[in-house]
Structures are given as C-alpha cells and as structure tokens.
Scaffold this motif. Structure first.
Motif, PDB file in Angstrom:
ATOM      1  N   UNK A   8       2.817  10.390  -0.829  1.00  0.00           N
ATOM      2  CA  UNK A   8       2.874   8.939  -0.997  1.00  0.00           C
ATOM      3  C   UNK A   8       1.705   8.317  -0.269  1.00  0.00           C
ATOM      4  N   UNK A   9       1.483   7.032  -0.527  1.00  0.00           N
ATOM      5  CA  UNK A   9       0.382   6.351   0.128  1.00  0.00           C
ATOM      6  C   UNK A   9       0.513   4.850   0.021  1.00  0.00           C
ATOM      7  N   UNK A  10      -0.417   4.193   0.665  1.00  0.00           N
ATOM      8  CA  UNK A  10      -0.442   2.745   0.650  1.00  0.00           C
ATOM      9  C   UNK A  10      -1.511   2.217   1.586  1.00  0.00           C
ATOM     10  N   UNK A  11      -1.557   0.925   1.697  1.00  0.00           N
ATOM     11  CA  UNK A  11      -2.542   0.263   2.561  1.00  0.00           C
ATOM     12  C   UNK A  11      -2.077   0.368   4.018  1.00  0.00           C
ATOM     13  N   UNK A  12      -2.977   0.815   4.896  1.00  0.00           N
ATOM     14  CA  UNK A  12      -2.668   0.962   6.314  1.00  0.00           C
ATOM     15  C   UNK A  12      -3.366  -0.124   7.130  1.00  0.00           C
ATOM     16  N   UNK A  13      -2.793  -0.429   8.294  1.00  0.00           N
ATOM     17  CA  UNK A  13      -3.380  -1.433   9.178  1.00  0.00           C
ATOM     18  C   UNK A  13      -4.665  -0.923   9.818  1.00  0.00           C
ATOM     19  N   UNK A  14      -4.685   0.371  10.144  1.00  0.00           N
ATOM     20  CA  UNK A  14      -5.844   1.005  10.775  1.00  0.00           C
ATOM     21  C   UNK A  14      -6.127   2.301  10.017  1.00  0.00           C
ATOM     22  N   UNK A  15      -7.338   2.487   9.490  1.00  0.00           N
ATOM     23  CA  UNK A  15      -7.642   3.695   8.712  1.00  0.00           C
ATOM     24  C   UNK A  15      -7.424   5.002   9.477  1.00  0.00           C
ATOM     25  N   UNK A  38       1.232  19.857  -4.142  1.00  0.00           N
ATOM     26  CA  UNK A  38       1.234  18.597  -3.387  1.00  0.00           C
ATOM     27  C   UNK A  38      -0.191  18.212  -2.992  1.00  0.00           C
ATOM     28  N   UNK A  39      -0.979  19.187  -2.594  1.00  0.00           N
ATOM     29  CA  UNK A  39      -2.369  18.919  -2.220  1.00  0.00           C
ATOM     30  C   UNK A  39      -3.172  18.438  -3.420  1.00  0.00           C
ATOM     31  N   UNK A  40      -2.944  19.032  -4.571  1.00  0.00           N
ATOM     32  CA  UNK A  40      -3.631  18.580  -5.796  1.00  0.00           C
ATOM     33  C   UNK A  40      -3.273  17.125  -6.113  1.00  0.00           C
ATOM     34  N   UNK A  41      -1.988  16.778  -5.994  1.00  0.00           N
ATOM     35  CA  UNK A  41      -1.542  15.408  -6.264  1.00  0.00           C
ATOM     36  C   UNK A  41      -2.109  14.442  -5.229  1.00  0.00           C
ATOM     37  N   UNK A  42      -2.121  14.856  -3.961  1.00  0.00           N
ATOM     38  CA  UNK A  42      -2.695  14.026  -2.892  1.00  0.00           C
ATOM     39  C   UNK A  42      -4.173  13.765  -3.157  1.00  0.00           C
ATOM     40  N   UNK A  43      -4.906  14.825  -3.506  1.00  0.00           N
ATOM     41  CA  UNK A  43      -6.347  14.694  -3.762  1.00  0.00           C
ATOM     42  C   UNK A  43      -6.600  13.750  -4.932  1.00  0.00           C
ATOM     43  N   UNK A  44      -5.832  13.891  -5.991  1.00  0.00           N
ATOM     44  CA  UNK A  44      -5.991  13.038  -7.169  1.00  0.00           C
ATOM     45  C   UNK A  44      -5.726  11.566  -6.828  1.00  0.00           C
ATOM     46  N   UNK A  45      -4.633  11.305  -6.110  1.00  0.00           N
ATOM     47  CA  UNK A  45      -4.301   9.925  -5.735  1.00  0.00           C
ATOM     48  C   UNK A  45      -5.341   9.356  -4.776  1.00  0.00           C
ATOM     49  N   UNK A  46      -5.778  10.161  -3.833  1.00  0.00           N
ATOM     50  CA  UNK A  46      -6.764   9.700  -2.846  1.00  0.00           C
ATOM     51  C   UNK A  46      -8.099   9.377  -3.493  1.00  0.00           C
ATOM     52  N   UNK A  47      -8.509  10.183  -4.447  1.00  0.00           N
ATOM     53  CA  UNK A  47      -9.805   9.966  -5.088  1.00  0.00           C
ATOM     54  C   UNK A  47      -9.836   8.685  -5.912  1.00  0.00           C
ATOM     55  N   UNK A  48      -8.681   8.224  -6.372  1.00  0.00           N
ATOM     56  CA  UNK A  48      -8.639   6.976  -7.135  1.00  0.00           C
ATOM     57  C   UNK A  48      -8.967   5.767  -6.271  1.00  0.00           C
ATOM     58  N   UNK A  49      -8.740   5.892  -4.953  1.00  0.00           N
ATOM     59  CA  UNK A  49      -8.979   4.768  -4.039  1.00  0.00           C
ATOM     60  C   UNK A  49     -10.005   5.138  -2.969  1.00  0.00           C
ATOM     61  N   UNK A  50     -10.923   6.029  -3.307  1.00  0.00           N
ATOM     62  CA  UNK A  50     -11.860   6.577  -2.327  1.00  0.00           C
ATOM     63  C   UNK A  50     -12.754   5.506  -1.683  1.00  0.00           C
ATOM     64  N   UNK A  51     -13.018   4.424  -2.380  1.00  0.00           N
ATOM     65  CA  UNK A  51     -13.880   3.376  -1.842  1.00  0.00           C
ATOM     66  C   UNK A  51     -13.132   2.352  -0.993  1.00  0.00           C
ATOM     67  N   UNK A  52     -11.832   2.506  -0.848  1.00  0.00           N
ATOM     68  CA  UNK A  52     -11.012   1.574  -0.078  1.00  0.00           C
ATOM     69  C   UNK A  52     -10.521   2.277   1.192  1.00  0.00           C
ATOM     70  N   UNK A  53     -11.185   2.015   2.307  1.00  0.00           N
ATOM     71  CA  UNK A  53     -10.882   2.710   3.569  1.00  0.00           C
ATOM     72  C   UNK A  53      -9.483   2.411   4.093  1.00  0.00           C
ATOM     73  N   UNK A  54      -8.870   1.346   3.624  1.00  0.00           N
ATOM     74  CA  UNK A  54      -7.543   0.985   4.123  1.00  0.00           C
ATOM     75  C   UNK A  54      -6.408   1.582   3.291  1.00  0.00           C
TER      76      UNK A  54
END
Length: 71
Positions: A8-15, A38-54
């Motif tokens: 899971x993921x979301x916007x964090x207060x501190x990166x 799980x790592x494949x799913x994490x990587x895929x989700x993370x890469x969609x928001x790679x330019x958003x540090x938060x």
C-alpha cells in the motif's frame, strides 16, 4: 501458510518517514502470496509516482504479524 505480503502507499508528511497524511486516501495495491510478487507490485506502484517525493509505497510482511513466534 502462505507468507502473505500487503502493498500500500500514499502521501507522507516526511519522505524519510512513514507517517501518512490522509489514511482515508491510502492506495491499497493488494495482498500477495510471496515477497517476489509483492516486490513487483510495489515497484510498479512506486514507478507511477516516481516524480512525487511525498508519495511512498511499502511492503508489509503480514505473515510476521500473523505468526510473530515463527521468526
């Protein structure tokens, strides 16, 4: 028992931290039967928001929470 993992993921207060801004806006990617998927799913989700540090996605080892004495 499968070694279940939650992604899971979301916007964090501190990166550098894990305090999420809005728990109602958490993006639940899914529950996976092993760390590799799980790592494949994490990587895929993370890469969609790679330019958003938060935005941060994490993998939670559910099997460790369900059977803490198994370690």
């Amino acid at each position: 028992m499968s070694k279940l993992h939650l992604v899971f993921g979301g916007r964090v207060l501190d990166p550098q931290g894990l305090e999420f801004e809005d728990l109602k806006a958490i993006d639940f990617v899914g529950v996976f039967p092993d760390l590799a998927s799980a790592t494949d799913a994490w990587r895929s989700a993370s890469q969609k928001t790679i330019d958003d540090a938060e935005m941060k996605y994490v993998v939670v080892h559910l099997h460790r929470l369900l059977e803490p004495d198994a370690l």
